[in-house]
Motif scaffolding. Structure first.
Motif, mmCIF file in Angstrom:
data_model
loop_
_atom_site.group_PDB
_atom_site.id
_atom_site.type_symbol
_atom_site.label_atom_id
_atom_site.label_comp_id
_atom_site.label_asym_id
_atom_site.label_seq_id
_atom_site.Cartn_x
_atom_site.Cartn_y
_atom_site.Cartn_z
ATOM 1 N N MET A 233 0.848 -1.209 0.000
ATOM 2 C CA MET A 233 0.000 0.000 0.000
ATOM 3 C C MET A 233 0.880 1.254 0.000
ATOM 4 S SD MET A 233 -2.964 1.046 2.728
ATOM 5 C CE MET A 233 -3.849 2.577 2.566
ATOM 6 N N ILE A 234 0.601 2.182 -0.920
ATOM 7 C CA ILE A 234 1.394 3.398 -1.031
ATOM 8 C C ILE A 234 0.931 4.403 0.016
ATOM 9 C CG2 ILE A 234 2.014 5.335 -2.518
ATOM 10 C CD1 ILE A 234 1.596 3.486 -4.905
ATOM 11 N N THR A 235 1.866 4.920 0.785
ATOM 12 C CA THR A 235 1.560 5.941 1.788
ATOM 13 C C THR A 235 1.879 7.312 1.221
ATOM 14 O OG1 THR A 235 2.080 4.400 3.571
ATOM 15 C CG2 THR A 235 2.023 6.742 4.125
ATOM 16 N N ILE A 236 0.936 8.225 1.316
ATOM 17 C CA ILE A 236 1.158 9.585 0.841
ATOM 18 C C ILE A 236 1.932 10.347 1.909
ATOM 19 C CG2 ILE A 236 0.062 11.708 0.051
ATOM 20 C CD1 ILE A 236 -2.374 10.006 -0.714
ATOM 21 N N ARG A 237 3.078 10.862 1.559
ATOM 22 C CA ARG A 237 3.918 11.572 2.522
ATOM 23 C C ARG A 237 3.289 12.901 2.909
ATOM 24 N NH1 ARG A 237 7.332 11.176 -1.528
ATOM 25 N NH2 ARG A 237 7.913 13.364 -1.423
ATOM 26 N N ASP A 238 3.425 13.248 4.214
ATOM 27 C CA ASP A 238 3.014 14.566 4.670
ATOM 28 C C ASP A 238 3.936 15.622 4.062
ATOM 29 O OD1 ASP A 238 1.074 13.408 6.284
ATOM 30 O OD2 ASP A 238 2.395 13.302 8.029
ATOM 31 N N VAL A 239 3.441 16.843 3.982
ATOM 32 C CA VAL A 239 4.235 17.964 3.482
ATOM 33 C C VAL A 239 4.440 18.948 4.628
ATOM 34 C CG1 VAL A 239 4.306 19.917 1.885
ATOM 35 C CG2 VAL A 239 3.391 17.713 1.119
ATOM 36 N N GLU A 240 5.687 19.226 4.945
ATOM 37 C CA GLU A 240 5.973 20.196 5.995
ATOM 38 C C GLU A 240 6.099 21.590 5.381
ATOM 39 O OE1 GLU A 240 9.163 21.279 9.567
ATOM 40 O OE2 GLU A 240 9.119 19.264 8.706
ATOM 41 N N LEU A 241 5.390 22.526 5.968
ATOM 42 C CA LEU A 241 5.432 23.910 5.504
ATOM 43 C C LEU A 241 6.479 24.671 6.299
ATOM 44 C CD1 LEU A 241 1.593 24.661 5.298
ATOM 45 C CD2 LEU A 241 3.083 23.648 3.562
ATOM 46 N N ASP A 242 7.458 25.232 5.576
ATOM 47 C CA ASP A 242 8.482 26.038 6.242
ATOM 48 C C ASP A 242 8.672 27.391 5.583
ATOM 49 O OD1 ASP A 242 9.770 25.397 3.898
ATOM 50 O OD2 ASP A 242 11.414 24.285 4.823
ATOM 51 N N GLY A 243 7.880 27.652 4.510
ATOM 52 C CA GLY A 243 7.978 28.929 3.819
ATOM 53 C C GLY A 243 9.179 29.059 2.913
ATOM 54 N N VAL A 244 9.923 27.966 2.743
ATOM 55 C CA VAL A 244 11.173 28.053 1.981
ATOM 56 C C VAL A 244 11.295 26.944 0.939
ATOM 57 C CG1 VAL A 244 13.702 28.015 2.142
ATOM 58 C CG2 VAL A 244 12.357 29.120 3.942
ATOM 59 N N ARG A 245 10.945 25.715 1.320
ATOM 60 C CA ARG A 245 11.291 24.559 0.486
ATOM 61 C C ARG A 245 10.101 23.851 -0.158
ATOM 62 N NH1 ARG A 245 14.943 24.019 4.874
ATOM 63 N NH2 ARG A 245 13.406 22.719 5.957
ATOM 64 N N VAL A 246 8.938 24.412 -0.113
ATOM 65 C CA VAL A 246 7.779 23.771 -0.748
ATOM 66 C C VAL A 246 7.973 23.764 -2.269
ATOM 67 C CG1 VAL A 246 5.330 24.115 -1.296
ATOM 68 C CG2 VAL A 246 6.110 24.182 1.072
ATOM 69 N N THR A 247 7.662 22.633 -2.903
ATOM 70 C CA THR A 247 7.822 22.482 -4.350
ATOM 71 C C THR A 247 6.469 22.332 -5.031
ATOM 72 O OG1 THR A 247 7.926 20.065 -4.275
ATOM 73 C CG2 THR A 247 10.004 21.274 -3.933
ATOM 74 N N ALA A 248 6.485 22.443 -6.351
ATOM 75 C CA ALA A 248 5.255 22.230 -7.122
ATOM 76 C C ALA A 248 4.731 20.818 -6.917
ATOM 77 C CB ALA A 248 5.518 22.493 -8.599
ATOM 78 N N GLU A 249 5.630 19.851 -6.787
ATOM 79 C CA GLU A 249 5.217 18.467 -6.555
ATOM 80 C C GLU A 249 4.531 18.327 -5.192
ATOM 81 O OE1 GLU A 249 8.220 19.408 -7.700
ATOM 82 O OE2 GLU A 249 7.768 18.821 -9.775
ATOM 83 N N ASP A 250 5.022 19.067 -4.186
ATOM 84 C CA ASP A 250 4.360 19.079 -2.880
ATOM 85 C C ASP A 250 2.936 19.604 -3.008
ATOM 86 O OD1 ASP A 250 6.658 18.166 -1.544
ATOM 87 O OD2 ASP A 250 7.368 20.207 -1.156
ATOM 88 N N VAL A 251 2.792 20.682 -3.746
ATOM 89 C CA VAL A 251 1.467 21.281 -3.947
ATOM 90 C C VAL A 251 0.537 20.272 -4.621
ATOM 91 C CG1 VAL A 251 0.174 23.156 -5.041
ATOM 92 C CG2 VAL A 251 2.434 23.611 -4.060
#
Length: 511
Positions: free
Chosen positions: A1-19
């Motif tokens: 089963m594929i687990t969807i990774r959480d996305v941590e918001l830091d205001g610096v490193r968010v990517t389009a793939e994270d979005v």
């Protein structure tokens, strides 16, 4: 089963793939301890400014043309509520749920930078709404793209106040009902908070980012589909030779040429110069040059959006360490307006050349194949009207590609005398990309049909995989039938990107 990774918001490193993961896959967002500390520290600065009575735009003054009107501390709460209620006047169809999720995520990501002055509890409610699936109803029309996306973002803020409407578990409810069902409590906005929630570019950035991800997937699909068309038309891959492209060294052109060589490796349908014809028409021969130029546009849009989705776009901005509060203009969407208009043009051209390849596939004078790829010419129309639909879509794109960014209408009694129209550009760009997916779907259906006549068993291994995926949902059109649903289904598959990944599993990674 594929687990969807959480996305941590830091205001610096968010990517389009994270979005994309948060928007389309339902990934949860987290805020780290450092970010919470930044937010709390900045909020303390706001409290001190309110107590001191210092003149600070939007904190102790009104907004826009009312910036010279002093607001007393006891009126601060009413000021913020009035701001949100008055500005929540967007119109049109609600933004799709994935776009709203992206918008909420990006607004939170801007706030965690610690320049906005919002309270931690307000940020926490925003994050909790996103993670719980409380999605504000945000009408799609009404933003000028400066001072940010005021009207759309106000509909987001309204829900945090327990007002307005939200979608929750497929139901459109009052905000109060949606929050209650999710076991969340609305908040009362304090000084600066309303402004902190709505002064930003997150509507255009969310639409733009998701559109970009789809466009990147379609750019790769276009190379794959064009390779299949090249085989169906017995094309000449000599034009993709590495030597041709190293003497005009655009990296993107070189990359597309390499893709085509890889995709066509092992084909028994391609030809040598002079075998059938000396050279191909431009829609085949110039594939690296045209598709490569679109890749250049995509690169530009990627670069700008990568900056924007990690930017502080409030006004005013609070710089705690420096002890400064500065009214500026980071909310102005001009960089994104230009990027979206440019992307509209680049993607429109990807569709334009695709439609020309479709015409070559269905036109017997150009293909040497049965007219309109009909298995019973005259009795059956075959693919005739698919080319009409493609032509209609590319024509529509030419209208949508008109730049929104060259327009500006002054607002707020000429205080806001130049605006970007960036959200309009992003909305139109999204429609262009949707149209492109359907144009490419039509080319793929026609190319697969043409392969039936020249011998699908002789396709290259990589394009054979694409052909097989297409055939799993679109059987050969041996007798006339409606293909509308099939075109839509293929377009959706191309936007998902899974077919491209399956082809790359055969060919190896492509540019």
């Amino acid at each position: 089963m594929i687990t969807i990774r959480d996305v941590e918001l830091d205001g610096v490193r968010v990517t389009a793939e994270d979005v994309a993961r948060v928007a389309w896959e339902g990934a949860q967002v987290l805020v780290g301890a450092d970010a919470w500390e930044r937010v709390a520290t900045c909020r303390q600065m706001v409290e001190e400014l309110v107590t001191s009575g210092k003149v600070v735009y939007g904190v102790t003054t009104g907004f826009g043309k009312f910036s010279d009107v002093h607001i007393s501390p006891e009126d601060a709460v009413q000021l913020q509520a009035n701001l949100i209620r008055s500005h929540a006047c967007a119109v049109g169809e609600p933004l799709p749920e994935p776009t709203v999720r992206a918008l909420m995520m990006l607004r939170a990501n801007a706030l965690v930078k610690g320049y906005s002055g919002i309270r931690p509890e307000t940020l926490k409610l925003l994050v909790n709404c996103l993670n719980a699936g409380v999605h504000p109803v945000i009408p799609s029309q009404g933003s000028l793209g400066a001072s940010g996306d005021l009207a759309p973002l106000s509909h987001l803020a309204l829900v945090l106040m327990g007002e307005g409407e939200a979608f929750y578990q497929g139901e459109r409810l009052s905000a109060a009902e949606a929050l209650a069902k999710a076991n969340l409590q609305p908040i009362t906005l304090q000084a600066k908070e309303g402004l902190a929630l709505i002064n930003g570019t997150q509507a255009m950035a969310s639409i733009g980012t998701l559109t970009l991800v789809k466009a990147l997937r379609l750019a790769k699909a276009a190379d794959m589909i064009a390779a299949l068309t090249t085989e169906a038309l017995r094309g000449i891959p000599a034009a993709f030779d590495e030597d041709v492209h190293r003497v005009r060294p655009y990296p993107e052109q070189i990359g597309v040429a390499a893709n085509l060589r890889t995709l066509l490796q092992g084909s028994r349908l391609t030809t040598e110069p002079g075998e059938i014809r000396v050279q191909d028409a431009y829609s085949l021969r110039c594939l690296p040059q045209v598709h490569g130029a679109t890749r250049q546009v995509l690169g530009y849009a990627q670069e700008k959006l990568a900056i924007e989705i990690n930017a502080a776009t409030d006004n005013p901005l609070l710089f705690v360490e420096e002890g400064k509060v500065i009214s500026g203009g980071n909310f102005h969407g001009q960089p994104i307006a230009f990027a979206m208009d440019f992307l509209k043009i680049g993607m429109s051209e990807l569709a334009n050349i695709s439609e020309r390849r479709t015409e070559r596939l269905v036109n017997p004078a150009l293909s040497g194949l049965p007219a309109f790829l009909s298995h019973d010419p005259g009795i059956a129309s075959g693919m005739m009207i698919l080319q009409y639909v493609s032509a209609s879509l590319v024509s529509e794109n030419k209208v949508l590609a008109h730049p929104a960014s060259v327009d500006s209408i002054p607002s707020s009694a000429n205080q806001e005398d130049h605006v970007s129209m960036g959200t309009t550009a992003a909305r139109h760009c999204d429609q262009v990309v949707t149209n492109v997916s359907k144009v490419l779907a039509i080319e793929l259906i026609c190319a697969a049909e043409a392969a039936e006549f020249v011998g699908a068993e002789r396709l290259a291994p990589a394009t054979r995989k694409l052909y097989e995926q297409l055939r799993a949902i679109v059987p050969p059109v041996l007798t006339d039938r409606s293909t509308s649903a099939e075109i839509e289904k293929v377009a959706q598959e191309l936007l998902l990107g899974d077919w491209q990944a399956s082809v790359e599993a055969i060919s190896g990674p492509l540019y």
